[in-house]
Write a protein that holds these residues in place. Sequence first.
Motif, PDB file in Angstrom:
ATOM      1  N   UNK A 197       0.792  -1.220   0.000  1.00 53.23           N
ATOM      2  CA  UNK A 197       0.000   0.000   0.000  1.00 53.23           C
ATOM      3  C   UNK A 197       0.825   1.270   0.000  1.00 53.23           C
ATOM      4  N   UNK A 198       2.130   1.149   0.226  1.00 53.85           N
ATOM      5  CA  UNK A 198       2.993   2.321   0.320  1.00 53.85           C
ATOM      6  C   UNK A 198       3.525   2.774  -1.035  1.00 53.85           C
ATOM      7  N   UNK A 199       2.947   2.261  -2.092  1.00 54.76           N
ATOM      8  CA  UNK A 199       3.381   2.666  -3.424  1.00 54.76           C
ATOM      9  C   UNK A 199       2.174   2.860  -4.329  1.00 54.76           C
ATOM     10  N   UNK A 200       2.392   2.863  -5.619  1.00 56.07           N
ATOM     11  CA  UNK A 200       1.344   3.153  -6.589  1.00 56.07           C
ATOM     12  C   UNK A 200       0.159   2.205  -6.400  1.00 56.07           C
ATOM     13  N   UNK A 201      -1.026   2.775  -6.195  1.00 57.40           N
ATOM     14  CA  UNK A 201      -2.205   1.965  -5.896  1.00 57.40           C
ATOM     15  C   UNK A 201      -2.681   1.132  -7.078  1.00 57.40           C
ATOM     16  N   UNK A 202      -2.309   1.501  -8.289  1.00 54.17           N
ATOM     17  CA  UNK A 202      -2.655   0.669  -9.436  1.00 54.17           C
ATOM     18  C   UNK A 202      -1.945  -0.662  -9.387  1.00 54.17           C
ATOM     19  N   UNK A 203      -0.657  -0.626  -9.057  1.00 53.64           N
ATOM     20  CA  UNK A 203       0.107  -1.861  -8.889  1.00 53.64           C
ATOM     21  C   UNK A 203      -0.443  -2.662  -7.723  1.00 53.64           C
ATOM     22  N   UNK A 204      -0.701  -1.986  -6.611  1.00 52.33           N
ATOM     23  CA  UNK A 204      -1.235  -2.652  -5.430  1.00 52.33           C
ATOM     24  C   UNK A 204      -2.557  -3.343  -5.739  1.00 52.33           C
ATOM     25  N   UNK A 205      -3.394  -2.717  -6.559  1.00 54.73           N
ATOM     26  CA  UNK A 205      -4.696  -3.285  -6.895  1.00 54.73           C
ATOM     27  C   UNK A 205      -4.560  -4.505  -7.791  1.00 54.73           C
ATOM     28  N   UNK A 206      -3.612  -4.482  -8.712  1.00 46.15           N
ATOM     29  CA  UNK A 206      -3.357  -5.663  -9.541  1.00 46.15           C
ATOM     30  C   UNK A 206      -3.093  -6.878  -8.664  1.00 46.15           C
ATOM     31  N   UNK A 207      -2.202  -6.719  -7.687  1.00 40.24           N
ATOM     32  CA  UNK A 207      -1.867  -7.823  -6.785  1.00 40.24           C
ATOM     33  C   UNK A 207      -3.034  -8.125  -5.858  1.00 40.24           C
ATOM     34  N   UNK A 208      -3.594  -7.062  -5.248  1.00 38.48           N
ATOM     35  CA  UNK A 208      -4.629  -7.254  -4.242  1.00 38.48           C
ATOM     36  C   UNK A 208      -5.900  -7.878  -4.779  1.00 38.48           C
ATOM     37  N   UNK A 209      -6.350  -7.470  -5.963  1.00 40.69           N
ATOM     38  CA  UNK A 209      -7.568  -8.041  -6.538  1.00 40.69           C
ATOM     39  C   UNK A 209      -7.358  -9.500  -6.922  1.00 40.69           C
ATOM     40  N   UNK A 210      -6.157  -9.833  -7.375  1.00 38.37           N
ATOM     41  CA  UNK A 210      -5.840 -11.222  -7.730  1.00 38.37           C
ATOM     42  C   UNK A 210      -5.778 -12.103  -6.495  1.00 38.37           C
ATOM     43  N   UNK A 211      -5.039 -11.652  -5.485  1.00 37.51           N
ATOM     44  CA  UNK A 211      -4.843 -12.484  -4.291  1.00 37.51           C
ATOM     45  C   UNK A 211      -6.034 -12.431  -3.343  1.00 37.51           C
ATOM     46  N   UNK A 212      -6.906 -11.433  -3.533  1.00 38.03           N
ATOM     47  CA  UNK A 212      -8.104 -11.323  -2.712  1.00 38.03           C
ATOM     48  C   UNK A 212      -9.294 -11.963  -3.402  1.00 38.03           C
ATOM     49  N   UNK A 213     -10.213 -11.124  -3.879  1.00 38.37           N
ATOM     50  CA  UNK A 213     -11.458 -11.634  -4.453  1.00 38.37           C
ATOM     51  C   UNK A 213     -11.244 -12.459  -5.718  1.00 38.37           C
ATOM     52  N   UNK A 214     -10.091 -12.309  -6.373  1.00 40.32           N
ATOM     53  CA  UNK A 214      -9.837 -13.054  -7.600  1.00 40.32           C
ATOM     54  C   UNK A 214      -9.499 -14.518  -7.390  1.00 40.32           C
ATOM     55  N   UNK A 215      -8.981 -14.875  -6.222  1.00 40.26           N
ATOM     56  CA  UNK A 215      -8.552 -16.267  -5.989  1.00 40.26           C
ATOM     57  C   UNK A 215      -9.156 -16.900  -4.747  1.00 40.26           C
ATOM     58  N   UNK A 216      -9.643 -16.090  -3.810  1.00 38.46           N
ATOM     59  CA  UNK A 216     -10.146 -16.627  -2.538  1.00 38.46           C
ATOM     60  C   UNK A 216     -11.296 -17.603  -2.745  1.00 38.46           C
ATOM     61  N   UNK A 217     -12.155 -17.342  -3.725  1.00 41.94           N
ATOM     62  CA  UNK A 217     -13.280 -18.227  -3.965  1.00 41.94           C
ATOM     63  C   UNK A 217     -12.841 -19.645  -4.277  1.00 41.94           C
ATOM     64  N   UNK A 218     -11.836 -19.783  -5.129  1.00 38.20           N
ATOM     65  CA  UNK A 218     -11.355 -21.120  -5.480  1.00 38.20           C
ATOM     66  C   UNK A 218     -10.668 -21.760  -4.287  1.00 38.20           C
TER      67      UNK A 218
END
Length: 392
Positions: free
Chosen positions: A77-98
């Motif tokens: 979170x201490x850097x560009x939020x676009x990069x953070x969102x790429x990682x966060x959306x993948x590791x969060x709602x993008x993969x948690x369901x599986x």
Amino acid sequence: MQFTFSEETEAIRQIVREFVANEVEPAAHWIEEHDEIPREIVEKSQELGLFGISIPEEYGGLGIGMVGKCAIYEELGKTHNGFTTLIGAHTGIGSVGIVEIGNEEQKQRYLPKMASGEWIGAFALTEPSAGSNATNLKTTAVRKGDRYIINGSKHYITNARDAHVFTVMAVTDPSMGSKGITSFIVERDFPGFTVGKTEKKMGLRGSHSCELFFEDLEIPAENLLGEEGQGYVNALKILANGRAGLAARNLGSCHYLLDKSVQYAMEREQFGKPIFEQQAVLHMLADMAVEVETLRWMTYRVAWMTDQAMNVIKESAMVKLYASEVYNRIADKAVQVHGGIGYITEYPIERFYRDARITKIYEGTSEIQRNIIGTQLIKEYSGKHSPTRIKK
């Protein structure tokens, strides 16, 4: 209740901190101008295992708990939020369901490639008629033999431009309301699946949100995620699971803004003295620090509760609400402390100010979080207190 990190987590956290400071942050202005994450940063993230922080070790991930994940998210979170969102959306709602709902065959098929970052994950719930009202879905899924036929569309889907694996919610029984929604795993190259235009957004450059279209999309029945009719419940679980992580990312951004504001207040002089000696500026810094520290404790408490398999429906909504509101307040104060320079695109403060705004909307608006909190409170108090009858 302890928030201490294991030696392994602390080591990973330090590596991520150095990666953010030395490689991502220097590229932040380039990301903002080109609306793209440099390929070398994505590849380095893959090497560090950042795409697998939510995935168990047996499938190639890091296999760490929520407290450990939040420690990493905070650094991101201490850097560009676009990069953070790429990682966060993948590791969060993008993969948690599986990870949480998928069967063993599905986990074996998808999670190793998602852990490595070869396949990016996305979560497809929102539609033009179904945002906060997630039960108003129009996308349908009809079973025909050993396949489902999906028709409909989604919009504002984070990571859609680059994702290969989508958790998609569709209606299988319109007569059942929320109990007629089912979740599916959809691959990008399934016939009938189209990724539409990339939306131009106010912030989060480098993180791409797109429309999705399903036209007689056929998927095998084995790509049903969980049970028929459990899609709405699954969606709530997936979203609730990711809220501590989202709060941790916001916490990192708030900490970044506080650091920058304190440094600037010590360096900038007005009326013959550093501006931190102006009481108005000093009070803004103090308020920012109090909110950062409060958010830190809330975030790691909910993360700890999640690791203990406790019910965190109310608490996860609280931390998501508070984190997004705090981020916006701190971003506003950071611009004020920096004055004119805080409004200039050459410097990072205005970028964080723009990026902060979406946090009160995505993954459940602030209003929806308040609904969840209020509903849970009523349930709790209804169980503790019997209705009082008024004697006539």
